[in-house]
Design a protein around this motif. Structure first.
Motif, mmCIF file in Angstrom:
data_model
loop_
_atom_site.group_PDB
_atom_site.id
_atom_site.type_symbol
_atom_site.label_atom_id
_atom_site.label_comp_id
_atom_site.label_asym_id
_atom_site.label_seq_id
_atom_site.Cartn_x
_atom_site.Cartn_y
_atom_site.Cartn_z
ATOM 1 N N GLY A 118 -0.942 -4.334 -2.587
ATOM 2 C CA GLY A 118 -0.185 -3.807 -3.719
ATOM 3 C C GLY A 118 -0.964 -2.860 -4.597
ATOM 4 O O GLY A 118 -0.370 -2.131 -5.401
ATOM 5 N N TYR A 119 -2.291 -2.844 -4.445
ATOM 6 C CA TYR A 119 -3.089 -1.917 -5.248
ATOM 7 C C TYR A 119 -2.776 -0.479 -4.826
ATOM 8 O O TYR A 119 -2.656 -0.179 -3.638
ATOM 9 N N GLU A 120 -2.629 0.419 -5.798
ATOM 10 C CA GLU A 120 -2.234 1.798 -5.513
ATOM 11 C C GLU A 120 -3.177 2.787 -6.189
ATOM 12 O O GLU A 120 -3.748 2.499 -7.243
ATOM 13 N N TRP A 121 -3.310 3.968 -5.579
ATOM 14 C CA TRP A 121 -4.201 4.977 -6.134
ATOM 15 C C TRP A 121 -3.854 6.351 -5.581
ATOM 16 O O TRP A 121 -3.066 6.484 -4.648
ATOM 17 N N ILE A 122 -4.449 7.380 -6.160
ATOM 18 C CA ILE A 122 -4.355 8.739 -5.639
ATOM 19 C C ILE A 122 -5.771 9.188 -5.301
ATOM 20 O O ILE A 122 -6.724 8.883 -6.047
ATOM 21 N N ASN A 123 -5.942 9.857 -4.190
ATOM 22 C CA ASN A 123 -7.273 10.320 -3.794
ATOM 23 C C ASN A 123 -7.648 11.588 -4.557
ATOM 24 O O ASN A 123 -6.826 12.497 -4.712
ATOM 25 N N TRP A 483 -1.434 6.375 -2.355
ATOM 26 C CA TRP A 483 -1.784 5.363 -1.350
ATOM 27 C C TRP A 483 -1.560 3.955 -1.892
ATOM 28 O O TRP A 483 -1.694 3.707 -3.092
ATOM 29 N N ARG A 484 -1.243 3.042 -0.963
ATOM 30 C CA ARG A 484 -1.004 1.647 -1.320
ATOM 31 C C ARG A 484 -1.674 0.737 -0.301
ATOM 32 O O ARG A 484 -1.599 0.979 0.905
ATOM 33 N N ARG A 485 -2.354 -0.286 -0.803
ATOM 34 C CA ARG A 485 -2.975 -1.254 0.106
ATOM 35 C C ARG A 485 -1.913 -2.233 0.594
ATOM 36 O O ARG A 485 -1.253 -2.888 -0.205
ATOM 37 N N ILE A 486 -1.777 -2.324 1.900
ATOM 38 C CA ILE A 486 -0.798 -3.211 2.518
ATOM 39 C C ILE A 486 -1.412 -4.584 2.793
ATOM 40 O O ILE A 486 -0.784 -5.619 2.592
ATOM 41 N N SER A 487 -2.639 -4.588 3.249
ATOM 42 C CA SER A 487 -3.388 -5.818 3.480
ATOM 43 C C SER A 487 -4.857 -5.501 3.242
ATOM 44 O O SER A 487 -5.213 -4.388 2.847
ATOM 45 N N PHE A 488 -5.724 -6.468 3.518
ATOM 46 C CA PHE A 488 -7.141 -6.275 3.234
ATOM 47 C C PHE A 488 -7.712 -5.052 3.936
ATOM 48 O O PHE A 488 -8.536 -4.323 3.380
ATOM 49 N N ASN A 489 -7.258 -4.786 5.163
ATOM 50 C CA ASN A 489 -7.832 -3.671 5.934
ATOM 51 C C ASN A 489 -6.790 -2.643 6.372
ATOM 52 O O ASN A 489 -7.002 -1.906 7.328
ATOM 53 N N GLU A 490 -5.644 -2.584 5.692
ATOM 54 C CA GLU A 490 -4.608 -1.616 6.044
ATOM 55 C C GLU A 490 -4.086 -0.923 4.795
ATOM 56 O O GLU A 490 -3.737 -1.579 3.808
ATOM 57 N N ILE A 491 -4.059 0.405 4.838
ATOM 58 C CA ILE A 491 -3.501 1.191 3.741
ATOM 59 C C ILE A 491 -2.507 2.204 4.309
ATOM 60 O O ILE A 491 -2.621 2.620 5.450
ATOM 61 N N LYS A 492 -1.517 2.544 3.481
ATOM 62 C CA LYS A 492 -0.542 3.550 3.876
ATOM 63 C C LYS A 492 -0.221 4.425 2.675
ATOM 64 O O LYS A 492 -0.287 3.966 1.527
ATOM 65 N N ASN A 493 0.131 5.681 2.960
ATOM 66 C CA ASN A 493 0.553 6.516 1.841
ATOM 67 C C ASN A 493 2.061 6.398 1.661
ATOM 68 O O ASN A 493 2.772 5.861 2.507
#
Length: 523
Positions: A118-123, A483-493
């Motif tokens: 659920g953590y989100e950010w912009i690069n 970008w959003r963290r889906i799980s500990f080792n998976e992120i998706k934009n």
């Protein structure tokens, strides 16, 4: 417990009497303390309404005292800076600091778990821009080809909160802040009050299902009253409210304790009564009639921008509306998407918690549907629903919004402490109350500056984020940037999570599946 109370009371009376008789008459003063407690206990023993108080006289009342204190104790002593609700302390502090122009930087790094789902950010970019856009330039032109008085709308504005839900001093301070900060103030469905007009801030006049301010004695839409209000110079845009995020499918609620003589006169209703707006409009009952109503308001207002506000529910109904725009050629100038997470006043808990689409899903639905049918350039999209920080504005625009509203952010800028008393007419800081003893404590001449500062600080943060990401123009911001963290080792934009529609295939699919492709709206 009852027997124990009687025994203690009898022993106390006997002991005080003996002490006064054998030692000193001043012991009778103990009755000043003991007598009220004993009387309260006797009253509690006869209480048949509350079993707890009846069974445990005096002591049982402590349960209700603690129930009242619990939210305050939890907020100030138990919750962490990141887990408060509806807004956590980190979020609230951002507003307070910017409103007061205090230091809004944070020490020792983020408090959020950046590895949590659920953590989100912009690069950011390796080549960030040396400067950023001025807040004064962060605006969007609202007005389709049929609009004769287009309006330049700020990226961030005051969301719909009526005079009635809010106090007169709160409304005045908000509008004053909008005037000095050069952004817009949505009136809410309660109509235009003198406090909306006192300082001349730009208004978005919202018309709800009860047509407050433009209704006849039967609660029907009155075109002459509308025309009179719409020609007020401060009114820049007009918004037809179909539904709101806090209680979609349910009319607005004005408790009788807030329905004063002045508010009743503005709304043209009976004072002192709880006013619940109808769940739907009586001026139209389908997409064609709705667009005819939009057209009618545009003519009556002499070409001012006319929009729709809704919390998205049945997506097929919105697709039907969009397709009707194509078939008739009549388009609203803007559509406001309100998320189910929105809300500042009172709402039934089931409606607030379990009905309606969230802002992001609703925003994507509206944006994709309009884009698929080639309507996106003419119809602007506004949004509301927990828009507080500059990054919230970034995410909303990436998903399709042209501009945003903030309600709770503006309330916090006024001094809201999230006491959660909005629906009880006893707001401790005078924002959501009609009690003079409370709202007179809110000084508009002091608070309007904080509203202006919060607006400026938030959009300045928005511009700085864009510059850090190397994005030279807000229109270049896309879903792929967030970008959003889906799980500990998976992120998706966001583009992977909310894909853009295929214009040709989506448009053809909508046109083939919906019947309203031709014809003119009913008059």
């Amino acid at each position: 417990m009852r027997a124990a109370f009687l025994l203690i009371s009898a022993v106390s009376i006997a002991l005080i009497s003996l002490l006064a008789f054998f030692i000193h008459p001043s012991f009778y003063y103990c009755f000043i303390v003991a007598a009220p407690i004993i009387a309260l206990g006797a009253l509690d023993m006869s209480n048949r309404k509350h079993t707890l108080i009846h069974n445990y006289p005096v002591v049982g009342r402590l349960r209700y005292v603690m129930e009242q204190l619990r939210p305050k104790i939890y907020q100030y002593f138990i919750e962490s800076d990141t887990d408060g609700s509806p807004l956590n302390r980190v979020t609230r502090s951002i507003v307070y600091q910017r409103a007061k122009q205090d230091n809004d930087t944070t020490p020792f790094g983020t408090q959020f778990d950046i590895y949590a789902p659920g953590y989100e950010w912009i690069n950011h970019s390796v080549y960030p821009l040396p400067g950023h856009s001025r807040v004064e330039d962060l605006k969007v032109q609202v007005g389709s080809l049929a609009c004769r008085q287009p309006y330049s709308l700020s990226f961030l504005n005051i969301s719909a909160m009526s005079y009635g839900a809010l106090s007169k001093t709160a409304i005045e301070a908000l509008n004053w802040g909008a005037k000095t900060g050069d952004f817009a103030h949505n009136t809410g469905e309660g109509g235009i009050s003198p406090y909306h007009l006192k300082h001349g801030g730009d208004l978005i006049w919202q018309i709800g299902t009860a047509y407050f301010g433009c209704r006849d004695v039967n609660g029907k839409f009155d075109p002459e009253l509308f025309k009179e209000q719409a020609k007020i110079p401060a009114v820049k845009m007009i918004e037809i409210k179909l539904s709101q995020g806090a209680k979609p499918g349910h009319g607005g609620i004005l408790p009788g304790s807030k329905n004063t003589l002045e508010i009743a006169a503005i709304r043209k209703v009976t004072p002192g009564q709880t006013i619940i707006s109808p769940p739907g409009h009586n001026a139209f009952s389908n997409a064609l009639e709705m667009l005819a109503f939009v057209n009618r308001l545009r003519e009556l207002s002499e070409g001012k921008p006319i929009g729709l506000k809704l919390c998205v529910g049945n997506t097929g109904e919105f697709e039907d509306l969009a397709q009707a725009m194509v078939g008739t050629g009549i388009k609203p100038d803007f559509i406001t998407v309100d998320g189910a997470e929105g809300g500042t006043g009172s709402a039934p808990p089931e409606f607030s918690n379990s009905i309606g689409m969230s802002l992001r899903d609703g925003l994507v639905t509206v944006s994709n549907t309009l884009a698929a049918l080639g309507l996106r350039k003419e119809v602007k999209i506004l949004c509301s629903g927990k828009i507080i920080s500059g990054f919230d504005v970034i995410k909303a625009r990436a998903l399709g919004a042209d501009a945003c509203y903030s309600a709770r952010g503006m309330m916090l800028a006024l001094g809201c402490i999230q006491a959660l008393e909005c629906n009880k007419n006893k707001c401790p800081v005078g924002i959501t109350t009609q009690k003079a003893s409370l709202y007179k404590g809110l000084a508009p001449q002091k608070k309007y500056v904080r509203v202006k500062n919060y607006h400026h600080g938030t959009l300045n943060s928005f511009a700085e984020i864009l510059a850090a990401a190397g994005i030279s123009d807000p229109t270049l911001l896309e879903r792929r940037h967030i970008w959003r963290r889906i799980s500990f080792n998976e992120i998706k934009n966001f583009e992977e999570l909310y894909p853009y529609p295929s214009e040709i295939e989506s448009a053809q699919g909508l046109l083939d599946s919906l019947p309203l492709t031709k014809g003119q709206p009913e008059k």
